[in-house]
Write an enzyme that holds these catalytic residues in place. Structure first.
Site, PDB file in Angstrom:
ATOM      1  N   TYR A   1      13.069  21.802   5.251  1.00  0.00           N
ATOM      2  CA  TYR A   1      12.352  21.764   6.488  1.00  0.00           C
ATOM      3  C   TYR A   1      12.433  20.368   7.491  1.00  0.00           C
ATOM      4  O   TYR A   1      12.838  20.893   8.712  1.00  0.00           O
ATOM      5  CB  TYR A   1      10.776  21.687   6.037  1.00  0.00           C
ATOM      6  CG  TYR A   1       9.709  21.737   6.948  1.00  0.00           C
ATOM      7  CD1 TYR A   1       9.691  22.838   7.636  1.00  0.00           C
ATOM      8  CD2 TYR A   1       9.105  20.788   7.407  1.00  0.00           C
ATOM      9  CE1 TYR A   1       8.619  23.149   8.767  1.00  0.00           C
ATOM     10  CE2 TYR A   1       8.020  20.772   8.398  1.00  0.00           C
ATOM     11  CZ  TYR A   1       7.787  21.940   9.027  1.00  0.00           C
ATOM     12  OH  TYR A   1       6.790  22.123   9.939  1.00  0.00           O
TER      13      TYR A   1
ATOM     14  N   LYS B   1      14.226  20.671  11.263  1.00  0.00           N
ATOM     15  CA  LYS B   1      13.479  20.188  12.446  1.00  0.00           C
ATOM     16  C   LYS B   1      13.996  18.977  13.055  1.00  0.00           C
ATOM     17  O   LYS B   1      14.203  18.813  14.254  1.00  0.00           O
ATOM     18  CB  LYS B   1      11.967  19.725  12.106  1.00  0.00           C
ATOM     19  CG  LYS B   1      11.312  20.814  11.390  1.00  0.00           C
ATOM     20  CD  LYS B   1      10.931  21.795  12.604  1.00  0.00           C
ATOM     21  CE  LYS B   1       9.572  22.857  12.303  1.00  0.00           C
ATOM     22  NZ  LYS B   1       9.235  23.808  13.270  1.00  0.00           N
TER      23      LYS B   1
ATOM     24  N   THR C   1      -2.390  19.727  10.851  1.00  0.00           N
ATOM     25  CA  THR C   1      -3.356  20.434  11.749  1.00  0.00           C
ATOM     26  C   THR C   1      -4.123  21.489  10.875  1.00  0.00           C
ATOM     27  O   THR C   1      -3.543  22.143   9.816  1.00  0.00           O
ATOM     28  CB  THR C   1      -2.559  21.261  12.750  1.00  0.00           C
ATOM     29  OG1 THR C   1      -1.758  20.379  13.432  1.00  0.00           O
ATOM     30  CG2 THR C   1      -3.475  21.878  14.001  1.00  0.00           C
TER      31      THR C   1
END
Ligand code: UDP
Length: 313
Positions: free
Chosen positions: A147, A151, A177
């Site tokens: 990941y 990114k 979030t």
């Protein structure tokens, strides 16, 4: 004429909230998703609307969208550690090949492209809080590397298209979030703790629960992204809530909120799990006039209602 926007990962947690925002602002929205981790339940309320279309497509393969396109938001990606451990190759492909395909599309359409980057580019940070000029501490071959490195590549590729092709690009680094529509079983700490508390099961804290995170309510994040998209700032911008808590404190808040009799129990800490994380949001404040408005108590209460509904409680 309405502005036309492509949102990838539209059926996911953040993507679906972005669809809500842009549909309600009167944009023509094309939502795209391969539905590996997303769900049509998150966007089906838009299906009857004239300014919403859904394309079932994997952006790791060539992406075609007919006619004009003004903006692309690339939010397709597994985002939970257990998801990207389960589907590591797809995670790498959507961040790399997917980003390349969408940058190519943006170039052909002369569209502005905003990519969803992450606090994971900072890895297990040696600098605290994390500001955008920190380069990070990432293990490329560890379990989270699929990941984090996808990114990081995504940021590099996006910046290269900006520099070499003059493409209009924006990069948001998203910190933890939460909010309605998080997948109940996605394995992240909020869905795990909330489901456990509501079912009367013990909450599984990993390690000794003293690691920290800083949780941003989804509506605040969406507002920050909306402002960044419409700003002229090209370098990465952190969007997150700097209110930092330990996982133990977070668990106790959820136990209290749900009036649960659950206790916190401890499980092994996953490899490379960051010990501390808090965004420095000075840049977002300065260039976007943005800061979070929803405190955790209020955000958790709104999230709880949605979880209860979906669990049939
Ligand atoms: N965590 C936990 N119990 C769980 C799930 C997660 O204690 O059931 C911890 C995890 O080890 C990490 C933090 O909560 O320290 C946040 O994890 P999450 O997967 O939500 O996101 P991350 O910030 O690690 O990407």
């Amino acid at each position: 004429m309405s502005k036309r926007i492509l949102i990838t990962g539209a059926a996911g947690f953040l993507g679906s909230h972005l669809c809500d925002k842009f549909v309600s602002e009167g944009y023509d929205v094309i939502g795209m998703d391969n539905l590996i981790t997303g769900s049509l339940d998150n966007i089906k309320h838009h299906f009857p609307k004239a300014n919403f279309q859904f394309y079932h497509h994997d952006v790791s393969k060539f992406v075609h969208v007919p006619d004009q396109l003004d903006y692309i938001l690339h939010f397709a990606s597994p985002a939970s550690p257990i998801d990207y451990l389960r589907i590591p190759i797809q995670t790498l492909k959507v961040g790399s090949l997917g980003t390349h395909n969408l940058l190519g599309l943006a170039r052909v359409k002369n569209a502005r492209m905003l990519i969803a980057s992450t606090s994971e580019v900072y890895g297990d940070p040696l600098v605290h809080p994390q500001s955008e000029d920190y380069w990070g501490n990432v293990n490329p071959v560890g379990p989270r590397g699929v990941y984090d490195e996808a990114k990081r590549f995504q940021e590099a590729m996006t910046m290269a298209y900006h520099t070499y092709h003059g493409l209009e690009t924006r990069i948001v680094r998203i910190f933890n979030t939460y909010g309605p529509r998080m997948r109940l079983d996605d394995g992240r700490v909020l869905p795990a703790f909330m489901c456990q508390a509501l079912r009367g099961e013990d909450l599984t804290a990993f390690g000794d629960g003293t690691q920290t995170r800083s949780f941003c309510y989804v509506d605040d994040l969406v507002e920050g992204i909306y402002r960044l998209l419409h700003s002229d700032y090209v370098q990465p911008v952190n969007i997150g809530n700097p209110d930092e808590v330990t996982i133990n404190e977070f668990g106790n808040e959820i136990i209290e909120l749900t009036n649960s009799k659950s206790k916190i129990i401890y499980k092994p800490l996953p490899i490379d799990d960051p010990m501390r994380r808090r965004p420095d949001i000075s840049l977002a404040k300065k260039i976007l006039g943005w800061q979070p408005q929803v405190d955790r108590k209020e955000g958790l209460a709104k999230t709880l209602e949605d979880f209860k509904d979906r669990l049939g409680l």
